[in-house]
Write an enzyme that holds these catalytic residues in place. Structure first.
Site, PDB file in Angstrom:
ATOM      1  N   ALA A  64      27.798  92.858 -61.542  1.00 43.19           N
ATOM      2  CA  ALA A  64      27.492  93.892 -62.910  1.00 43.19           C
ATOM      3  C   ALA A  64      27.922  92.950 -63.880  1.00 43.19           C
ATOM      4  O   ALA A  64      28.646  91.903 -63.854  1.00 43.19           O
ATOM      5  CB  ALA A  64      28.794  94.837 -62.895  1.00 43.19           C
ATOM      6  N   GLY A 109      28.342  93.707 -57.778  1.00 37.40           N
ATOM      7  CA  GLY A 109      27.469  94.547 -57.755  1.00 37.40           C
ATOM      8  C   GLY A 109      26.334  94.080 -56.992  1.00 37.40           C
ATOM      9  O   GLY A 109      25.415  95.172 -56.602  1.00 37.40           O
ATOM     10  N   GLU A 112      26.608  94.879 -53.452  1.00 41.28           N
ATOM     11  CA  GLU A 112      26.857  96.315 -53.236  1.00 41.28           C
ATOM     12  C   GLU A 112      25.228  96.999 -53.445  1.00 41.28           C
ATOM     13  O   GLU A 112      24.789  97.584 -52.575  1.00 41.28           O
ATOM     14  CB  GLU A 112      27.379  97.039 -54.540  1.00 41.28           C
ATOM     15  CG  GLU A 112      29.020  96.690 -54.312  1.00 41.28           C
ATOM     16  CD  GLU A 112      29.828  96.885 -55.526  1.00 41.28           C
ATOM     17  OE1 GLU A 112      29.505  96.670 -56.585  1.00 41.28           O
ATOM     18  OE2 GLU A 112      30.921  97.839 -55.122  1.00 41.28           O
ATOM     19  N   GLU A 132      35.830  91.311 -57.224  1.00 44.75           N
ATOM     20  CA  GLU A 132      36.249  92.141 -58.238  1.00 44.75           C
ATOM     21  C   GLU A 132      37.890  91.914 -58.668  1.00 44.75           C
ATOM     22  O   GLU A 132      38.256  91.965 -59.662  1.00 44.75           O
ATOM     23  CB  GLU A 132      35.972  93.747 -58.033  1.00 44.75           C
ATOM     24  CG  GLU A 132      34.540  94.150 -58.375  1.00 44.75           C
ATOM     25  CD  GLU A 132      33.607  93.579 -56.940  1.00 44.75           C
ATOM     26  OE1 GLU A 132      34.012  93.184 -56.014  1.00 44.75           O
ATOM     27  OE2 GLU A 132      32.413  94.198 -57.028  1.00 44.75           O
TER      28      GLU A 132
HETATM   29  N1  DAK Z   1      27.978  89.089 -65.540  1.00 45.55           N
HETATM   30  C1  DAK Z   1      27.498  88.402 -66.581  1.00 45.55           C
HETATM   31  N2  DAK Z   1      26.903  87.169 -66.803  1.00 45.55           N
HETATM   32  C2  DAK Z   1      27.088  86.636 -65.754  1.00 45.55           C
HETATM   33  C3  DAK Z   1      27.405  87.043 -64.381  1.00 45.55           C
HETATM   34  C4  DAK Z   1      28.057  88.335 -64.716  1.00 45.55           C
HETATM   35  N3  DAK Z   1      28.326  88.782 -63.418  1.00 45.55           N
HETATM   36  N4  DAK Z   1      27.250  86.058 -63.519  1.00 45.55           N
HETATM   37  C5  DAK Z   1      26.719  84.925 -64.234  1.00 45.55           C
HETATM   38  N5  DAK Z   1      26.760  85.346 -65.550  1.00 45.55           N
HETATM   39  C6  DAK Z   1      25.913  84.404 -66.611  1.00 45.55           C
HETATM   40  C7  DAK Z   1      27.149  83.096 -66.964  1.00 45.55           C
HETATM   41  O1  DAK Z   1      28.048  84.128 -68.018  1.00 45.55           O
HETATM   42  C8  DAK Z   1      26.309  82.204 -67.357  1.00 45.55           C
HETATM   43  O2  DAK Z   1      25.771  82.551 -68.933  1.00 45.55           O
HETATM   44  P1  DAK Z   1      25.616  81.394 -70.198  1.00 45.55           P
HETATM   45  O3  DAK Z   1      27.057  80.833 -70.104  1.00 45.55           O
HETATM   46  O4  DAK Z   1      24.633  80.536 -69.560  1.00 45.55           O
HETATM   47  O5  DAK Z   1      25.425  82.285 -71.193  1.00 45.55           O
HETATM   48  C9  DAK Z   1      24.950  82.286 -66.678  1.00 45.55           C
HETATM   49  O6  DAK Z   1      24.793  83.529 -65.969  1.00 45.55           O
HETATM   50  C10 DAK Z   1      25.053  81.168 -65.517  1.00 45.55           C
HETATM   51  O7  DAK Z   1      26.241  81.369 -64.816  1.00 45.55           O
HETATM   52  P2  DAK Z   1      27.318  80.237 -64.538  1.00 45.55           P
HETATM   53  O8  DAK Z   1      27.076  78.997 -65.664  1.00 45.55           O
HETATM   54  O9  DAK Z   1      28.505  80.450 -64.397  1.00 45.55           O
HETATM   55  O10 DAK Z   1      26.490  79.413 -63.299  1.00 45.55           O
HETATM   56  P3  DAK Z   1      27.175  78.816 -62.223  1.00 45.55           P
HETATM   57  O11 DAK Z   1      25.908  78.164 -61.339  1.00 45.55           O
HETATM   58  O12 DAK Z   1      28.380  77.596 -62.498  1.00 45.55           O
HETATM   59  O13 DAK Z   1      28.150  79.831 -61.495  1.00 45.55           O
HETATM   60  C11 DAK Z   1      28.464  81.917 -60.278  1.00 45.55           C
HETATM   61  C12 DAK Z   1      27.425  80.728 -60.659  1.00 45.55           C
HETATM   62  C13 DAK Z   1      27.645  83.127 -59.636  1.00 45.55           C
HETATM   63  C14 DAK Z   1      29.422  81.373 -59.116  1.00 45.55           C
HETATM   64  C15 DAK Z   1      29.112  82.415 -61.515  1.00 45.55           C
HETATM   65  O14 DAK Z   1      28.245  82.528 -62.489  1.00 45.55           O
HETATM   66  C16 DAK Z   1      30.240  83.606 -61.482  1.00 45.55           C
HETATM   67  O15 DAK Z   1      31.102  83.492 -60.840  1.00 45.55           O
HETATM   68  N6  DAK Z   1      29.561  84.855 -61.921  1.00 45.55           N
HETATM   69  C17 DAK Z   1      30.356  86.070 -61.673  1.00 45.55           C
HETATM   70  C18 DAK Z   1      30.327  86.600 -60.494  1.00 45.55           C
HETATM   71  C19 DAK Z   1      31.208  87.654 -60.224  1.00 45.55           C
HETATM   72  O16 DAK Z   1      32.380  87.677 -60.586  1.00 45.55           O
HETATM   73  N7  DAK Z   1      30.431  88.884 -59.986  1.00 45.55           N
HETATM   74  C20 DAK Z   1      31.240  90.350 -59.967  1.00 45.55           C
HETATM   75  C21 DAK Z   1      31.105  90.948 -61.068  1.00 45.55           C
HETATM   76  S1  DAK Z   1      32.176  92.339 -61.048  1.00 45.55           S
HETATM   77  C22 DAK Z   1      32.933  99.496 -61.773  1.00 45.55           C
HETATM   78  C23 DAK Z   1      31.475  99.496 -61.802  1.00 45.55           C
HETATM   79  C24 DAK Z   1      30.911  98.068 -61.230  1.00 45.55           C
HETATM   80  C25 DAK Z   1      31.681  97.151 -60.824  1.00 45.55           C
HETATM   81  C26 DAK Z   1      33.105  97.371 -60.705  1.00 45.55           C
HETATM   82  C27 DAK Z   1      33.735  98.415 -61.078  1.00 45.55           C
HETATM   83  N8  DAK Z   1      33.372 100.802 -62.315  1.00 45.55           N
HETATM   84  C28 DAK Z   1      32.723 101.171 -63.443  1.00 45.55           C
HETATM   85  C29 DAK Z   1      34.674 101.372 -61.748  1.00 45.55           C
HETATM   86  C30 DAK Z   1      31.316  96.025 -60.433  1.00 45.55           C
HETATM   87  C31 DAK Z   1      31.903  94.782 -60.798  1.00 45.55           C
HETATM   88  C32 DAK Z   1      31.183  93.401 -60.689  1.00 45.55           C
HETATM   89  O17 DAK Z   1      30.016  93.264 -59.889  1.00 45.55           O
END
Ligand code: DAK
Length: 259
Positions: A64, A109, A112, A132
């Site tokens: 997400a 997400g 998921e 998360e």
């Molecule tokens: N959201 C927004 N931007 C993201 C992103 C994300 N999930 N993942 C990556 N990006 C963006 C980065 O901010 C970066 O943007 P700029 O800085 O270039 O503007 C660009 O994509 C490239 O990412 P990185 O520079 O970080 O690339 P790396 O190769 O260094 O790292 C990575 C890749 C996948 C390991 C890293 O980007 C990362 O850790 N990303 C986040 C992964 C993550 O934590 N995903 C889970 C998100 S939480 C709910 C509804 C939904 C959800 C929960 C609750 N309710 C309403 C109850 C769902 C939650 C999630 O999915």
């Protein structure tokens, strides 16, 4: 649509989440356009299989959109969660099989979304995880439910509580994905599987999907009753008569009419 590319070739549609600069993160715009694309696929009964993948070579979906989520209050978070779940349920209940072609990060997400698909094929560079709790939230698009159902509660809890990512080979080992292929062969493998499915009677495939999905929510007697319902409904189709006639007449090349 700006963030989704939908194309149809023969009986196979491919939906690509096209936001590679943000690793295809699921913003509200992505979810809204995905819903629009899924409605289009649902209306097109000539589509017998759908492939979902991410643009670029780095990510399927990195989750997400964290930037968009950060400042939500409780009510806004609930609405966002409901909307994501609505879209993912559309994937899960689509009339035809959905294959996730996972071409890199499938986190939060993204994992998921892959789990709401019927079948998952991963590239060797794919990475899975539910990170998360490391962000101070629980999985919100069905992760606590579908992961536990797919791989068992123990492994799901290990992944979710630990917020640790796993690689494609481990995902295969625990049954999270159906197969792992070299990255350059991913779309070939997904298309081969989709076209293989599309050769069969589409209504029978759709009924089988419904019997499996609905049956999993029931006890064994309820599940068998659901199977009987779907099985007998096939006998109202032209494809049942045609398929069985082809067998008896030893016709090898079949073209089902989807009627
Ligand atoms: N959201 C927004 N931007 C993201 C992103 C994300 N999930 N993942 C990556 N990006 C963006 C980065 O901010 C970066 O943007 P700029 O800085 O270039 O503007 C660009 O994509 C490239 O990412 P990185 O520079 O970080 O690339 P790396 O190769 O260094 O790292 C990575 C890749 C996948 C390991 C890293 O980007 C990362 O850790 N990303 C986040 C992964 C993550 O934590 N995903 C889970 C998100 S939480 C709910 C509804 C939904 C959800 C929960 C609750 N309710 C309403 C109850 C769902 C939650 C999630 O999915």
């Amino acid at each position: 649509m700006e963030t989704i590319i939908l194309c149809v070739e023969g009986h196979v549609a491919t939906l690509t989440i096209n936001r590679p600069k943000a690793l295809n993160a699921l913003s509200t715009q992505v979810l809204t356009e995905m819903k629009e694309a899924l409605l289009e696929v649902e209306r097109n009964k000539d589509v017998y299989a759908l492939i979902i993948t991410g643009a670029g070579d780095k990510a399927f979906v990195a989750g997400a959109d964290i930037a968009e989520m950060k400042d939500k209050n409780v009510e806004e978070a609930a609405l966002y969660g409901e909307f994501g779940n609505e879209v993912f349920r559309m994937v899960e209940t689509l009339h035809c099989p959905v294959i996730a072609a996972i071409n890199g990060f499938a986190l939060g997400g993204g994992c998921e979304l892959a789990m709401s698909c019927d079948i998952r094929i991963a590239a060797e560079n794919a990475v899975f995880g539910q990170p998360e709790v490391g962000l101070g939230i629980t999985p919100g698009f069905g992760g606590t439910q579908r992961l536990a159902r797919l791989v068992g509660a123990g492994i799901a809890k290990e992944m979710i509580f630990g917020a640790r990512n796993i690689k494609a080979d481990r995902a295969y080992q625990i049954g999270l994905v159906n197969s792992v292929v070299p990255a350059e062969e991913l779309m070939v493998a997904a298309n081969k599987m989709a076209n293989g499915i599309a050769k069969n009677a589409p209504i029978a495939v759709a009924y089988a999907k419904k019997a499996i999905n609905d049956g999993l929510q029931l006890d064994i007697d309820g599940g068998i009753a659901e199977e009987v319902k779907q099985f007998s409904a096939c006998f109202a189709t032209e494809d049942q008569t045609y398929g069985m006639t082809c067998f008896l007449e030893k016709t090898k090349e079949k073209t089902f009419s989807n009627k």
